[in-house]
Design a protein around this motif. Structure first.
Motif, PDB file in Angstrom:
ATOM      1  N   ILE A 188       0.841  -1.203   0.000  1.00 24.85           N
ATOM      2  CA  ILE A 188       0.000   0.000   0.000  1.00 24.85           C
ATOM      3  C   ILE A 188       0.879   1.257   0.000  1.00 24.85           C
ATOM      4  N   ARG A 189       1.880   1.272   0.870  1.00 23.82           N
ATOM      5  CA  ARG A 189       2.790   2.414   0.964  1.00 23.82           C
ATOM      6  C   ARG A 189       3.529   2.618  -0.364  1.00 23.82           C
ATOM      7  N   MET A 190       3.979   1.526  -0.963  1.00 24.47           N
ATOM      8  CA  MET A 190       4.707   1.621  -2.226  1.00 24.47           C
ATOM      9  C   MET A 190       3.832   2.211  -3.331  1.00 24.47           C
ATOM     10  N   ILE A 191       2.579   1.788  -3.370  1.00 21.01           N
ATOM     11  CA  ILE A 191       1.664   2.311  -4.387  1.00 21.01           C
ATOM     12  C   ILE A 191       1.418   3.801  -4.148  1.00 21.01           C
ATOM     13  N   GLU A 192       1.205   4.161  -2.880  1.00 24.01           N
ATOM     14  CA  GLU A 192       0.968   5.573  -2.546  1.00 24.01           C
ATOM     15  C   GLU A 192       2.175   6.441  -2.889  1.00 24.01           C
ATOM     16  N   GLU A 193       3.374   5.873  -2.780  1.00 25.11           N
ATOM     17  CA  GLU A 193       4.608   6.610  -3.088  1.00 25.11           C
ATOM     18  C   GLU A 193       4.947   6.577  -4.577  1.00 25.11           C
ATOM     19  N   GLY A 194       4.167   5.834  -5.355  1.00 23.96           N
ATOM     20  CA  GLY A 194       4.411   5.753  -6.788  1.00 23.96           C
ATOM     21  C   GLY A 194       5.642   4.943  -7.145  1.00 23.96           C
ATOM     22  N   ARG A 195       5.928   3.918  -6.366  1.00 26.76           N
ATOM     23  CA  ARG A 195       7.111   3.091  -6.604  1.00 26.76           C
ATOM     24  C   ARG A 195       6.974   2.293  -7.894  1.00 26.76           C
ATOM     25  N   ASP A 196       8.093   1.761  -8.325  1.00 23.43           N
ATOM     26  CA  ASP A 196       8.178   0.973  -9.548  1.00 23.43           C
ATOM     27  C   ASP A 196       7.228  -0.228  -9.507  1.00 23.43           C
ATOM     28  N   CYS A 197       6.560  -0.489 -10.600  1.00 22.04           N
ATOM     29  CA  CYS A 197       5.583  -1.578 -10.708  1.00 22.04           C
ATOM     30  C   CYS A 197       6.201  -2.930 -10.368  1.00 22.04           C
ATOM     31  N   GLU A 198       7.403  -3.181 -10.840  1.00 18.68           N
ATOM     32  CA  GLU A 198       8.057  -4.465 -10.588  1.00 18.68           C
ATOM     33  C   GLU A 198       8.286  -4.681  -9.089  1.00 18.68           C
ATOM     34  N   ASP A 199       8.691  -3.628  -8.390  1.00 17.05           N
ATOM     35  CA  ASP A 199       8.895  -3.730  -6.941  1.00 17.05           C
ATOM     36  C   ASP A 199       7.588  -4.014  -6.213  1.00 17.05           C
ATOM     37  N   VAL A 200       6.526  -3.346  -6.652  1.00 15.13           N
ATOM     38  CA  VAL A 200       5.209  -3.538  -6.031  1.00 15.13           C
ATOM     39  C   VAL A 200       4.736  -4.973  -6.232  1.00 15.13           C
ATOM     40  N   VAL A 201       4.856  -5.479  -7.434  1.00 18.72           N
ATOM     41  CA  VAL A 201       4.409  -6.840  -7.737  1.00 18.72           C
ATOM     42  C   VAL A 201       5.240  -7.865  -6.963  1.00 18.72           C
ATOM     43  N   THR A 202       6.536  -7.636  -6.846  1.00 15.79           N
ATOM     44  CA  THR A 202       7.393  -8.540  -6.084  1.00 15.79           C
ATOM     45  C   THR A 202       6.950  -8.598  -4.630  1.00 15.79           C
ATOM     46  N   GLN A 203       6.675  -7.444  -4.041  1.00 15.79           N
ATOM     47  CA  GLN A 203       6.234  -7.408  -2.652  1.00 15.79           C
ATOM     48  C   GLN A 203       4.852  -8.038  -2.494  1.00 15.79           C
ATOM     49  N   LEU A 204       3.983  -7.818  -3.449  1.00 16.05           N
ATOM     50  CA  LEU A 204       2.644  -8.414  -3.419  1.00 16.05           C
ATOM     51  C   LEU A 204       2.724  -9.937  -3.512  1.00 16.05           C
TER      52      LEU A 204
END
Length: 95
Positions: free
Chosen positions: A28-44
């Motif tokens: 959630i924090r990564m999405i709110e911060e606009g982080r890289d899609c690949e990083d978000v998917v890896t964490q998910l």
């Protein structure tokens, strides 16, 4: 049949669920911060695996209780910890 988790099993399941909770908060924090899609998917994906492992641990414990119930007589003398680990591994191999 009511599922009863031993203290050690309960602790392991709760630890996995807390780990998933932290990972989801991180997503959630990564999405709110606009982080890289690949990083978000890896964490998910990591959060999903933690939830899966908690679920499989619960399922394996429930099956262990069914299989080793005195009335079933199907434990074949296998130690409960070994049977539980075998059942959990089986479910993980199917995931």
């Amino acid at each position: 049949m009511e599922l009863e988790l031993a203290a050690t099993d309960l602790k392991a399941v709760l630890n996995r669920l807390r780990r998933a909770q932290g990972q989801i908060a991180g997503v959630i924090r990564m999405i709110e911060e606009g982080r890289d899609c690949e990083d978000v998917v890896t964490q998910l994906a990591a959060a999903s695996r933690a939830l899966d492992r908690a679920g499989f641990a619960i399922i394996a414990t429930g099956l262990q209780q069914c299989v080793t119930a005195p009335e079933s007589g199907r434990s074949n003398g296998e130690p409960p910890e070994q049977l539980r680990a075998r059942l959990e591994k089986l479910f993980l191999s199917l995931a």
